[in-house]
Write a protein that holds these residues in place. Structure first.
Motif, PDB file in Angstrom:
ATOM      1  N   ASN A 137     -31.373  17.580   4.436  1.00  0.00           N
ATOM      2  CA  ASN A 137     -31.243  17.486   5.949  1.00  0.00           C
ATOM      3  C   ASN A 137     -29.642  17.995   6.370  1.00  0.00           C
ATOM      4  O   ASN A 137     -29.588  18.366   7.427  1.00  0.00           O
ATOM      5  CB  ASN A 137     -31.712  16.210   6.351  1.00  0.00           C
ATOM      6  N   GLU A 138     -29.047  17.316   5.419  1.00  0.00           N
ATOM      7  CA  GLU A 138     -27.493  17.568   5.820  1.00  0.00           C
ATOM      8  C   GLU A 138     -27.072  18.745   5.823  1.00  0.00           C
ATOM      9  O   GLU A 138     -26.354  19.376   6.631  1.00  0.00           O
ATOM     10  CB  GLU A 138     -26.482  16.628   4.984  1.00  0.00           C
ATOM     11  N   PHE A 139     -27.446  19.467   4.621  1.00  0.00           N
ATOM     12  CA  PHE A 139     -27.001  21.214   4.441  1.00  0.00           C
ATOM     13  C   PHE A 139     -27.885  21.903   5.434  1.00  0.00           C
ATOM     14  O   PHE A 139     -27.130  22.648   5.933  1.00  0.00           O
ATOM     15  CB  PHE A 139     -27.828  21.481   3.219  1.00  0.00           C
ATOM     16  N   ALA A 140     -29.173  21.492   6.181  1.00  0.00           N
ATOM     17  CA  ALA A 140     -29.645  22.244   7.320  1.00  0.00           C
ATOM     18  C   ALA A 140     -28.993  22.373   8.580  1.00  0.00           C
ATOM     19  O   ALA A 140     -28.998  23.312   9.163  1.00  0.00           O
ATOM     20  CB  ALA A 140     -31.215  21.679   7.134  1.00  0.00           C
ATOM     21  N   ARG A 141     -28.368  21.024   8.630  1.00  0.00           N
ATOM     22  CA  ARG A 141     -27.680  21.136   9.968  1.00  0.00           C
ATOM     23  C   ARG A 141     -26.169  21.117  10.011  1.00  0.00           C
ATOM     24  O   ARG A 141     -25.591  21.032  11.020  1.00  0.00           O
ATOM     25  CB  ARG A 141     -27.942  19.821  10.907  1.00  0.00           C
ATOM     26  N   PHE A 142     -25.683  21.589   8.892  1.00  0.00           N
ATOM     27  CA  PHE A 142     -24.127  21.694   8.660  1.00  0.00           C
ATOM     28  C   PHE A 142     -23.868  23.090   9.050  1.00  0.00           C
ATOM     29  O   PHE A 142     -24.434  24.026   9.042  1.00  0.00           O
ATOM     30  CB  PHE A 142     -23.880  21.789   7.090  1.00  0.00           C
ATOM     31  N   LYS A 143     -22.546  23.080   9.864  1.00  0.00           N
ATOM     32  CA  LYS A 143     -22.077  24.450  10.187  1.00  0.00           C
ATOM     33  C   LYS A 143     -20.568  24.313  10.059  1.00  0.00           C
ATOM     34  O   LYS A 143     -20.027  23.151  10.400  1.00  0.00           O
ATOM     35  CB  LYS A 143     -22.079  24.534  11.961  1.00  0.00           C
ATOM     36  N   PRO A 144     -19.814  25.090   9.338  1.00  0.00           N
ATOM     37  CA  PRO A 144     -18.528  24.920   8.893  1.00  0.00           C
ATOM     38  C   PRO A 144     -17.711  25.035  10.327  1.00  0.00           C
ATOM     39  O   PRO A 144     -17.978  25.611  11.153  1.00  0.00           O
ATOM     40  CB  PRO A 144     -18.327  26.109   8.010  1.00  0.00           C
ATOM     41  N   ALA A 145     -16.609  23.937  10.159  1.00  0.00           N
ATOM     42  CA  ALA A 145     -15.732  23.907  11.364  1.00  0.00           C
ATOM     43  C   ALA A 145     -14.864  25.136  11.267  1.00  0.00           C
ATOM     44  O   ALA A 145     -14.418  25.685  10.210  1.00  0.00           O
ATOM     45  CB  ALA A 145     -15.012  22.685  11.065  1.00  0.00           C
ATOM     46  N   LYS A 146     -14.625  25.542  12.350  1.00  0.00           N
ATOM     47  CA  LYS A 146     -13.686  26.621  12.536  1.00  0.00           C
ATOM     48  C   LYS A 146     -12.255  26.036  12.723  1.00  0.00           C
ATOM     49  O   LYS A 146     -11.912  25.318  13.420  1.00  0.00           O
ATOM     50  CB  LYS A 146     -14.118  27.586  13.905  1.00  0.00           C
ATOM     51  N   THR A 147     -11.503  26.636  11.705  1.00  0.00           N
ATOM     52  CA  THR A 147     -10.179  26.159  11.463  1.00  0.00           C
ATOM     53  C   THR A 147      -9.101  27.141  12.125  1.00  0.00           C
ATOM     54  O   THR A 147      -9.087  28.492  11.720  1.00  0.00           O
ATOM     55  CB  THR A 147      -9.805  26.015  10.174  1.00  0.00           C
ATOM     56  N   THR A 148      -8.179  26.819  12.871  1.00  0.00           N
ATOM     57  CA  THR A 148      -7.128  27.684  13.282  1.00  0.00           C
ATOM     58  C   THR A 148      -5.933  27.432  12.801  1.00  0.00           C
ATOM     59  O   THR A 148      -5.791  26.590  11.634  1.00  0.00           O
ATOM     60  CB  THR A 148      -6.797  27.277  14.950  1.00  0.00           C
ATOM     61  N   ASN A 184     -15.324  16.414   7.807  1.00  0.00           N
ATOM     62  CA  ASN A 184     -16.194  17.244   7.133  1.00  0.00           C
ATOM     63  C   ASN A 184     -17.628  16.451   7.252  1.00  0.00           C
ATOM     64  O   ASN A 184     -17.568  15.204   6.340  1.00  0.00           O
ATOM     65  CB  ASN A 184     -15.945  17.821   5.922  1.00  0.00           C
ATOM     66  N   PRO A 185     -18.619  16.842   7.893  1.00  0.00           N
ATOM     67  CA  PRO A 185     -19.847  16.110   7.833  1.00  0.00           C
ATOM     68  C   PRO A 185     -20.258  15.829   6.156  1.00  0.00           C
ATOM     69  O   PRO A 185     -21.048  14.709   6.356  1.00  0.00           O
ATOM     70  CB  PRO A 185     -20.770  16.904   8.969  1.00  0.00           C
ATOM     71  N   ILE A 186     -20.379  16.637   5.540  1.00  0.00           N
ATOM     72  CA  ILE A 186     -20.970  16.556   4.148  1.00  0.00           C
ATOM     73  C   ILE A 186     -20.129  15.399   3.403  1.00  0.00           C
ATOM     74  O   ILE A 186     -20.549  14.613   2.745  1.00  0.00           O
ATOM     75  CB  ILE A 186     -20.927  17.928   3.513  1.00  0.00           C
ATOM     76  N   ALA A 187     -18.682  15.840   3.537  1.00  0.00           N
ATOM     77  CA  ALA A 187     -18.006  14.999   3.025  1.00  0.00           C
ATOM     78  C   ALA A 187     -18.035  13.317   3.578  1.00  0.00           C
ATOM     79  O   ALA A 187     -18.301  12.397   2.778  1.00  0.00           O
ATOM     80  CB  ALA A 187     -16.435  15.179   3.089  1.00  0.00           C
ATOM     81  N   ALA A 188     -18.517  13.168   4.956  1.00  0.00           N
ATOM     82  CA  ALA A 188     -18.581  11.780   5.538  1.00  0.00           C
ATOM     83  C   ALA A 188     -20.140  11.426   4.945  1.00  0.00           C
ATOM     84  O   ALA A 188     -19.980  10.334   4.686  1.00  0.00           O
ATOM     85  CB  ALA A 188     -18.571  12.222   6.961  1.00  0.00           C
ATOM     86  N   TRP A 189     -20.885  12.179   4.747  1.00  0.00           N
ATOM     87  CA  TRP A 189     -22.366  11.631   4.264  1.00  0.00           C
ATOM     88  C   TRP A 189     -22.200  11.147   2.715  1.00  0.00           C
ATOM     89  O   TRP A 189     -22.589  10.101   2.442  1.00  0.00           O
ATOM     90  CB  TRP A 189     -22.978  12.833   4.264  1.00  0.00           C
ATOM     91  N   VAL A 190     -21.303  12.081   1.972  1.00  0.00           N
ATOM     92  CA  VAL A 190     -21.024  11.649   0.483  1.00  0.00           C
ATOM     93  C   VAL A 190     -20.171  10.371   0.701  1.00  0.00           C
ATOM     94  O   VAL A 190     -20.630   9.381   0.013  1.00  0.00           O
ATOM     95  CB  VAL A 190     -20.318  12.517  -0.318  1.00  0.00           C
ATOM     96  N   ARG A 191     -19.326   9.992   1.427  1.00  0.00           N
ATOM     97  CA  ARG A 191     -18.455   8.828   1.371  1.00  0.00           C
ATOM     98  C   ARG A 191     -19.310   7.698   2.038  1.00  0.00           C
ATOM     99  O   ARG A 191     -19.316   6.415   1.252  1.00  0.00           O
ATOM    100  CB  ARG A 191     -17.258   8.987   2.562  1.00  0.00           C
ATOM    101  N   GLU A 192     -20.221   8.001   2.900  1.00  0.00           N
ATOM    102  CA  GLU A 192     -21.137   6.779   3.271  1.00  0.00           C
ATOM    103  C   GLU A 192     -22.058   6.374   2.391  1.00  0.00           C
ATOM    104  O   GLU A 192     -22.293   5.072   1.953  1.00  0.00           O
ATOM    105  CB  GLU A 192     -21.951   7.402   4.654  1.00  0.00           C
ATOM    106  N   ARG A 193     -22.629   7.317   1.448  1.00  0.00           N
ATOM    107  CA  ARG A 193     -23.352   6.904   0.323  1.00  0.00           C
ATOM    108  C   ARG A 193     -22.624   6.063  -0.702  1.00  0.00           C
ATOM    109  O   ARG A 193     -23.126   4.982  -1.383  1.00  0.00           O
ATOM    110  CB  ARG A 193     -24.004   8.330  -0.523  1.00  0.00           C
ATOM    111  N   GLU A 194     -21.555   6.519  -1.130  1.00  0.00           N
ATOM    112  CA  GLU A 194     -20.525   6.021  -2.032  1.00  0.00           C
ATOM    113  C   GLU A 194     -19.935   4.464  -1.480  1.00  0.00           C
ATOM    114  O   GLU A 194     -19.914   3.701  -2.500  1.00  0.00           O
ATOM    115  CB  GLU A 194     -19.194   6.824  -2.249  1.00  0.00           C
ATOM    116  N   SER A 195     -20.107   4.196  -0.251  1.00  0.00           N
ATOM    117  CA  SER A 195     -19.737   2.870   0.140  1.00  0.00           C
ATOM    118  C   SER A 195     -20.915   2.068   0.238  1.00  0.00           C
ATOM    119  O   SER A 195     -20.670   0.752   0.608  1.00  0.00           O
ATOM    120  CB  SER A 195     -19.239   2.835   1.571  1.00  0.00           C
ATOM    121  N   SER A 196     -21.993   2.319  -0.287  1.00  0.00           N
ATOM    122  CA  SER A 196     -23.274   1.309  -0.440  1.00  0.00           C
ATOM    123  C   SER A 196     -23.631   1.216  -1.686  1.00  0.00           C
ATOM    124  O   SER A 196     -23.483   1.949  -2.594  1.00  0.00           O
ATOM    125  CB  SER A 196     -24.368   2.130   0.331  1.00  0.00           C
TER     126      SER A 196
END
Length: 252
Positions: free
Chosen positions: A92-103, A115-127
């Motif tokens: 689900n996270e992969f399906a809605r992921f869009k790489p942020a445009k970096t200037t 990064n939303p994927i990193a945030a999801w992983v961190r949330e998993r690790e905190s539980s």
């Protein structure tokens, strides 16, 4: 004061004469939780329990302790359904992921958008199922400590004459005192525990220092005093836990 059912574990921990009664409680509660999750009661076979363990997961430390515990089938069941949940979330996270445009400007900024994927992983690790359940139990033991501190002179006497606390749990105790004691009671509490901690930290220092002296050839025949286990107790006093403990195993 007559013991109540909920005060017995804390009194037992204080009576154990350990470097920290809350380390004693932490180990006991953690072992009870390992028994519940993986023990002979086979709670891992019950769908409602695995729903909870699937959702919370486990931290690295408790995965290691679960492995050491030794129930291969139980660990496999927990991993199987947990993997199913994690894989579903990940897709689900992969399906809605869009790489942020970096200037170019963003590259020089320290604080970039998470990064939303990193945030999801961190949330998993905190539980962690075991950490979360221990936290709830620990809060109740804090309540019980201050209830006994206010109501039971024998309990206060045991604390005053005991070995104090490890620094980790002492910090928790001081934080809890602010919300559980009146202003006057806080004055009395800190005037007791500060000298207690100073005295026992000094004692621990002397035990470690004497262990070093025992390695001098001039002290070969000298008494070890209280320094034989100074390393593990010294580590416990600073950070909590029991460095010398062997892995807790399933009681087959």
């Amino acid at each position: 004061m007559k013991e109540q059912l909920y005060t017995i574990p804390l009194n037992d921990a204080v009576n154990a004469g350990d470097e920290c009664p809350f380390c004693f409680i932490e180990r006991s509660v953690e072992q009870d939780l390992l028994d519940f999750v993986l023990g002979s009661g086979s709670s891992y076979m019950e769908a409602d329990i695995r729903d909870m363990t699937d959702k919370a997961g486990f931290c690295r430390q408790h995965f290691q302790k679960m492995f050491d515990y030794g129930n291969t089938l139980g660990n496999a069941w927990i991993l199987k359904t947990h993997y199913k949940k994690v894989i579903g979330e990940m897709k689900n996270e992969f399906a809605r992921f869009k790489p942020a445009k970096t200037t170019l400007k963003d590259k020089f900024r320290k604080a970039a958008e998470a990064n939303p994927i990193a945030a999801w992983v961190r949330e998993r690790e905190s539980s962690c199922y075991i950490c979360d359940h221990f936290a709830d139990t620990y809060a109740r033991y804090m309540d019980t400590f201050f209830y006994l501190w206010k109501q039971d002179e024998d309990f206060r006497k045991k604390i005053r004459e005991g070995r104090g606390f490890c620094l980790h749990h002492f910090g928790d105790l001081c934080e809890a005192a602010d919300s559980r004691l009146s202003n006057q009671a806080k004055e009395d509490f800190y005037s007791t525990v500060f000298p207690l901690m100073e005295q026992n930290m000094d004692r621990m220092y002397e035990d470690v220092a004497w262990m070093i002296e025992k390695f001098d050839h001039t002290n070969i025949g000298a008494d070890w005093k209280n320094s034989r286990d100074a390393i593990q107790r010294g580590m416990q006093k600073l950070k909590g836990g029991y460095p010398a403990d062997k892995p807790y195993k399933m009681n087959k």
